[in-house]
Design a protein around this motif. Structure first.
Motif, PDB file in Angstrom:
ATOM      1  N   GLY A   1     -34.283  -8.426 -34.285  1.00 41.65           N
ATOM      2  CA  GLY A   1     -32.973  -9.002 -34.024  1.00 41.65           C
ATOM      3  C   GLY A   1     -32.293  -8.471 -32.785  1.00 41.65           C
ATOM      4  N   GLN A   2     -33.018  -7.668 -32.010  1.00 46.63           N
ATOM      5  CA  GLN A   2     -32.470  -7.138 -30.760  1.00 46.63           C
ATOM      6  C   GLN A   2     -33.303  -7.618 -29.584  1.00 46.63           C
ATOM      7  OE1 GLN A   2     -32.282  -2.853 -30.969  1.00 46.63           O
ATOM      8  NE2 GLN A   2     -30.240  -2.889 -31.853  1.00 46.63           N
ATOM      9  N   ILE A   3     -32.653  -7.766 -28.462  1.00 45.29           N
ATOM     10  CA  ILE A   3     -33.357  -8.101 -27.236  1.00 45.29           C
ATOM     11  C   ILE A   3     -33.081  -7.002 -26.221  1.00 45.29           C
ATOM     12  CG2 ILE A   3     -31.453  -9.605 -26.456  1.00 45.29           C
ATOM     13  CD1 ILE A   3     -33.596 -11.253 -24.992  1.00 45.29           C
ATOM     14  N   GLU A   4     -34.149  -6.443 -25.651  1.00 45.47           N
ATOM     15  CA  GLU A   4     -34.038  -5.393 -24.651  1.00 45.47           C
ATOM     16  C   GLU A   4     -34.574  -5.939 -23.334  1.00 45.47           C
ATOM     17  OE1 GLU A   4     -36.148  -1.970 -25.947  1.00 45.47           O
ATOM     18  OE2 GLU A   4     -35.287  -1.994 -27.974  1.00 45.47           O
ATOM     19  N   PHE A   5     -33.875  -5.671 -22.249  1.00 44.23           N
ATOM     20  CA  PHE A   5     -34.372  -6.166 -20.967  1.00 44.23           C
ATOM     21  C   PHE A   5     -33.856  -5.311 -19.809  1.00 44.23           C
ATOM     22  CE2 PHE A   5     -30.666  -8.539 -22.321  1.00 44.23           C
ATOM     23  CZ  PHE A   5     -29.829  -8.560 -21.215  1.00 44.23           C
ATOM     24  N   HIS A   6     -34.703  -5.206 -18.780  1.00 41.13           N
ATOM     25  CA  HIS A   6     -34.339  -4.545 -17.526  1.00 41.13           C
ATOM     26  C   HIS A   6     -34.030  -5.620 -16.496  1.00 41.13           C
ATOM     27  CE1 HIS A   6     -36.775  -1.359 -19.465  1.00 41.13           C
ATOM     28  NE2 HIS A   6     -35.965  -0.532 -18.831  1.00 41.13           N
ATOM     29  N   PHE A   7     -33.086  -5.339 -15.620  1.00 46.18           N
ATOM     30  CA  PHE A   7     -32.793  -6.284 -14.549  1.00 46.18           C
ATOM     31  C   PHE A   7     -32.308  -5.503 -13.334  1.00 46.18           C
ATOM     32  CE2 PHE A   7     -28.946  -5.712 -16.962  1.00 46.18           C
ATOM     33  CZ  PHE A   7     -27.938  -5.636 -16.019  1.00 46.18           C
ATOM     34  N   ASP A   8     -32.402  -6.125 -12.190  1.00 41.03           N
ATOM     35  CA  ASP A   8     -32.050  -5.498 -10.917  1.00 41.03           C
ATOM     36  C   ASP A   8     -30.561  -5.655 -10.666  1.00 41.03           C
ATOM     37  OD1 ASP A   8     -31.787  -4.562  -8.350  1.00 41.03           O
ATOM     38  OD2 ASP A   8     -33.684  -5.427  -7.673  1.00 41.03           O
ATOM     39  N   ASN A   9     -29.849  -4.545 -10.750  1.00 45.05           N
ATOM     40  CA  ASN A   9     -28.403  -4.594 -10.584  1.00 45.05           C
ATOM     41  C   ASN A   9     -28.000  -4.884  -9.141  1.00 45.05           C
ATOM     42  OD1 ASN A   9     -25.775  -4.397 -11.607  1.00 45.05           O
ATOM     43  ND2 ASN A   9     -25.583  -2.276 -10.947  1.00 45.05           N
ATOM     44  N   GLY A  10     -28.952  -4.722  -8.220  1.00 42.67           N
ATOM     45  CA  GLY A  10     -28.627  -4.947  -6.816  1.00 42.67           C
ATOM     46  C   GLY A  10     -28.686  -6.403  -6.407  1.00 42.67           C
ATOM     47  N   LYS A  11     -29.011  -7.298  -7.319  1.00 46.06           N
ATOM     48  CA  LYS A  11     -29.133  -8.715  -6.968  1.00 46.06           C
ATOM     49  C   LYS A  11     -28.068  -9.572  -7.655  1.00 46.06           C
ATOM     50  CE  LYS A  11     -34.110  -8.553  -6.077  1.00 46.06           C
ATOM     51  NZ  LYS A  11     -35.443  -9.093  -6.460  1.00 46.06           N
ATOM     52  N   ASN A  12     -26.958  -8.937  -7.997  1.00 47.40           N
ATOM     53  CA  ASN A  12     -25.831  -9.640  -8.612  1.00 47.40           C
ATOM     54  C   ASN A  12     -26.237 -10.414  -9.870  1.00 47.40           C
ATOM     55  OD1 ASN A  12     -24.022  -8.827  -6.535  1.00 47.40           O
ATOM     56  ND2 ASN A  12     -24.859 -10.426  -5.208  1.00 47.40           N
ATOM     57  N   GLU A  13     -27.225  -9.874 -10.582  1.00 48.23           N
ATOM     58  CA  GLU A  13     -27.680 -10.543 -11.792  1.00 48.23           C
ATOM     59  C   GLU A  13     -26.777 -10.245 -12.992  1.00 48.23           C
ATOM     60  OE1 GLU A  13     -31.705  -9.419 -12.435  1.00 48.23           O
ATOM     61  OE2 GLU A  13     -32.497 -10.761 -10.908  1.00 48.23           O
ATOM     62  N   TYR A  14     -26.027  -9.131 -12.912  1.00 45.44           N
ATOM     63  CA  TYR A  14     -25.242  -8.704 -14.063  1.00 45.44           C
ATOM     64  C   TYR A  14     -24.256  -9.796 -14.491  1.00 45.44           C
ATOM     65  CZ  TYR A  14     -23.652  -4.877 -17.099  1.00 45.44           C
ATOM     66  OH  TYR A  14     -23.394  -4.067 -18.170  1.00 45.44           O
TER      67      TYR A  14
ATOM     68  N   ALA B   1     -22.226 -14.723 -23.072  1.00 45.96           N
ATOM     69  CA  ALA B   1     -20.943 -15.250 -23.555  1.00 45.96           C
ATOM     70  C   ALA B   1     -21.107 -16.538 -24.363  1.00 45.96           C
ATOM     71  CB  ALA B   1     -20.005 -15.490 -22.379  1.00 45.96           C
ATOM     72  N   LYS B   2     -22.233 -17.214 -24.232  1.00 47.03           N
ATOM     73  CA  LYS B   2     -22.471 -18.467 -24.965  1.00 47.03           C
ATOM     74  C   LYS B   2     -22.841 -18.223 -26.425  1.00 47.03           C
ATOM     75  CE  LYS B   2     -24.585 -20.627 -20.867  1.00 47.03           C
ATOM     76  NZ  LYS B   2     -25.849 -21.267 -20.392  1.00 47.03           N
ATOM     77  N   TYR B   3     -23.217 -16.990 -26.749  1.00 45.49           N
ATOM     78  CA  TYR B   3     -23.811 -16.726 -28.061  1.00 45.49           C
ATOM     79  C   TYR B   3     -23.011 -15.680 -28.831  1.00 45.49           C
ATOM     80  CZ  TYR B   3     -27.716 -19.172 -25.901  1.00 45.49           C
ATOM     81  OH  TYR B   3     -28.497 -20.109 -25.278  1.00 45.49           O
ATOM     82  N   ARG B   4     -23.362 -15.583 -30.120  1.00 38.87           N
ATOM     83  CA  ARG B   4     -22.727 -14.594 -30.995  1.00 38.87           C
ATOM     84  C   ARG B   4     -23.367 -13.225 -30.725  1.00 38.87           C
ATOM     85  NH1 ARG B   4     -24.338 -17.196 -36.479  1.00 38.87           N
ATOM     86  NH2 ARG B   4     -26.109 -17.760 -35.143  1.00 38.87           N
ATOM     87  N   ILE B   5     -22.556 -12.296 -30.281  1.00 39.84           N
ATOM     88  CA  ILE B   5     -23.053 -10.962 -29.936  1.00 39.84           C
ATOM     89  C   ILE B   5     -22.461  -9.942 -30.902  1.00 39.84           C
ATOM     90  CG2 ILE B   5     -23.213  -9.193 -28.155  1.00 39.84           C
ATOM     91  CD1 ILE B   5     -24.694 -11.787 -27.496  1.00 39.84           C
ATOM     92  N   ILE B   6     -23.344  -9.182 -31.527  1.00 44.40           N
ATOM     93  CA  ILE B   6     -22.895  -8.143 -32.451  1.00 44.40           C
ATOM     94  C   ILE B   6     -22.660  -6.824 -31.715  1.00 44.40           C
ATOM     95  CG2 ILE B   6     -23.539  -6.783 -34.483  1.00 44.40           C
ATOM     96  CD1 ILE B   6     -25.190  -9.194 -35.404  1.00 44.40           C
TER      97      ILE B   6
ATOM     98  N   SER C   1     -28.057  -9.613 -31.582  1.00 46.89           N
ATOM     99  CA  SER C   1     -27.470 -10.936 -31.787  1.00 46.89           C
ATOM    100  C   SER C   1     -28.356 -11.753 -32.717  1.00 46.89           C
ATOM    101  CB  SER C   1     -27.329 -11.666 -30.447  1.00 46.89           C
ATOM    102  OG  SER C   1     -26.991 -13.029 -30.645  1.00 46.89           O
ATOM    103  N   PRO C   2     -27.759 -12.591 -33.579  1.00 47.24           N
ATOM    104  CA  PRO C   2     -28.570 -13.519 -34.390  1.00 47.24           C
ATOM    105  C   PRO C   2     -29.219 -14.596 -33.525  1.00 47.24           C
ATOM    106  CG  PRO C   2     -26.225 -13.942 -34.704  1.00 47.24           C
ATOM    107  CD  PRO C   2     -26.325 -12.683 -33.908  1.00 47.24           C
ATOM    108  N   ASP C   3     -28.783 -14.699 -32.271  1.00 46.51           N
ATOM    109  CA  ASP C   3     -29.326 -15.714 -31.361  1.00 46.51           C
ATOM    110  C   ASP C   3     -30.242 -15.088 -30.306  1.00 46.51           C
ATOM    111  OD1 ASP C   3     -27.754 -17.762 -32.592  1.00 46.51           O
ATOM    112  OD2 ASP C   3     -26.020 -17.028 -31.455  1.00 46.51           O
ATOM    113  N   SER C   4     -30.884 -13.953 -30.641  1.00 45.10           N
ATOM    114  CA  SER C   4     -31.688 -13.223 -29.660  1.00 45.10           C
ATOM    115  C   SER C   4     -32.792 -14.074 -29.048  1.00 45.10           C
ATOM    116  CB  SER C   4     -32.308 -11.977 -30.315  1.00 45.10           C
ATOM    117  OG  SER C   4     -31.305 -11.046 -30.651  1.00 45.10           O
ATOM    118  N   ALA C   5     -33.444 -14.887 -29.873  1.00 41.72           N
ATOM    119  CA  ALA C   5     -34.541 -15.713 -29.364  1.00 41.72           C
ATOM    120  C   ALA C   5     -34.043 -16.724 -28.325  1.00 41.72           C
ATOM    121  CB  ALA C   5     -35.232 -16.439 -30.520  1.00 41.72           C
TER     122      ALA C   5
END
Length: 321
Positions: free
Chosen positions: A276-289, A297-302, A252-256
């Motif tokens: 220009g990419q953001i990589e991240f891990h998150f815990d799927n068991g905590k309804n973070e998805y 959804a707020k930003y421009r996603i390529i 995304s151009p809005d990665s920062a």
């Protein structure tokens, strides 16, 4: 009860290092201190297994396999090959063990043949010339076997090192970062050689800091960090540990800006911003998805890509614990 070919029991290796203290040094001299290269490491390698020792430079990988090979004396603990100590059973170990430490055991001002003939004489290999020609043909070196080693490429040097260690047809093989510095084609060839050795029944211990190599070759992996094994298991079992964690790669151009928002809900060390990419891990068991999707959804996603956990992620997780 079947004996394991390699048994490492509470192995430690401390080195004396010298610290200086400015003007105090002038009065007292250097003050010795101990550096722990290996710190209470234990593991076994099963018959016909490739065991990978994975870790960054300085983690203690080479020290461990030098002790296993009988080239280094431990401070405490022991390493056994078929139940025998390599330090006190050198003749026996010489018959069953083949080891390769980069290309350090190859003499550059000799021909490939002379190198192999020299080591074949040391180990009393019968029918030396026939064995040398057989190994040279096996590794595709027959055209260059009479050339001086100083003219060999890195890939050819690596293959010559494999020829050397296989002259005695060892049961146990120790490899210290065998593909380091090689081109991609040579890496593929060397990895195939290692797989073929395992299929022929050899027991192999392999050190590497290459995550992909460890995953592709090893039956089990020991993660080393600061002289300690922090995790030991099969690649598939290690990867299953992170199944509850998902990894997203978002372009995304809005990665920062996305990163700034995610920091409130994801640990800082689990977020990486690059190119220009953001990589991240998150815990799927905590309804973070769902919360993350609202932010995106707020930003421009390529592009968004969900990735399976890999050994690199596992290593960094264990190293930070």
């Amino acid at each position: 009860m079947t004996m394991n070919p390699i048994e490492v029991k509470h192995l430690s290796k401390f080195y004396e290092k010298r610290r200086t203290f400015g003007f105090i040094r002038k009065m007292l001299g250097d003050i010795p201190a101990k550096f722990k290269a290996v710190d209470d490491v234990s593991f076994t390698v099963k018959n016909g297994e490739i065991f990978g020792l994975l870790g960054p430079n300085g983690a203690g990988k080479t020290t461990i396999i030098k002790i296993i090979s009988g080239l280094l004396k431990p401070t405490s603990g022991e390493a056994l090959l078929n139940g025998k100590n390599p330090l006190t059973n050198k003749l026996y170990v010489g018959k069953i063990l083949g080891f390769m430490f980069s290309n350090s055991m190859i003499y550059w001002r000799m021909t490939g043949f002379d190198n192999l003939n020299y080591f074949a004489k040391i180990y009393n290999v019968p029918d030396r010339r026939a064995k040398i020609n057989e190994k040279a043909k096996m590794f595709g070196l027959e055209k260059w076997i009479n050339d001086y080693v100083e003219n060999y490429s890195l890939g050819m040097l690596c293959k010559l090192s494999f020829c050397r260690l296989l002259l005695t047809d060892p049961e146990i093989i120790v490899l210290d970062e065998p593909t380091l510095g090689l081109d991609p084609m040579s890496i593929i060839q060397i990895r195939n050689i290692i797989r073929n050795l395992r299929e022929s029944g050899k027991t192999i211990i392999l050190t590497t800091h290459n995550m992909r190599e460890a995953e592709q070759l090893s039956d089990r992996i020991g993660f080393l960090s600061k002289g300690k094994i922090i995790k030991l298991d099969t690649p598939s079992n290690l990867k299953s540990i992170l199944r509850s964690k998902l990894k997203l790669v978002v372009e995304s151009p809005d990665s920062a800006k996305i990163k700034d928002e995610l920091i409130d809900m994801i640990e800082k060390e689990d977020i990486l911003l690059r190119d220009g990419q953001i990589e991240f891990h998150f815990d799927n068991g905590k309804n973070e998805y769902s919360e993350i999707l609202k932010i995106l959804a707020k930003y421009r996603i390529i592009h968004v890509k969900e990735q399976e956990p890999d050994l690199e992620g596992i290593f960094f997780q264990f190293s930070s614990e």
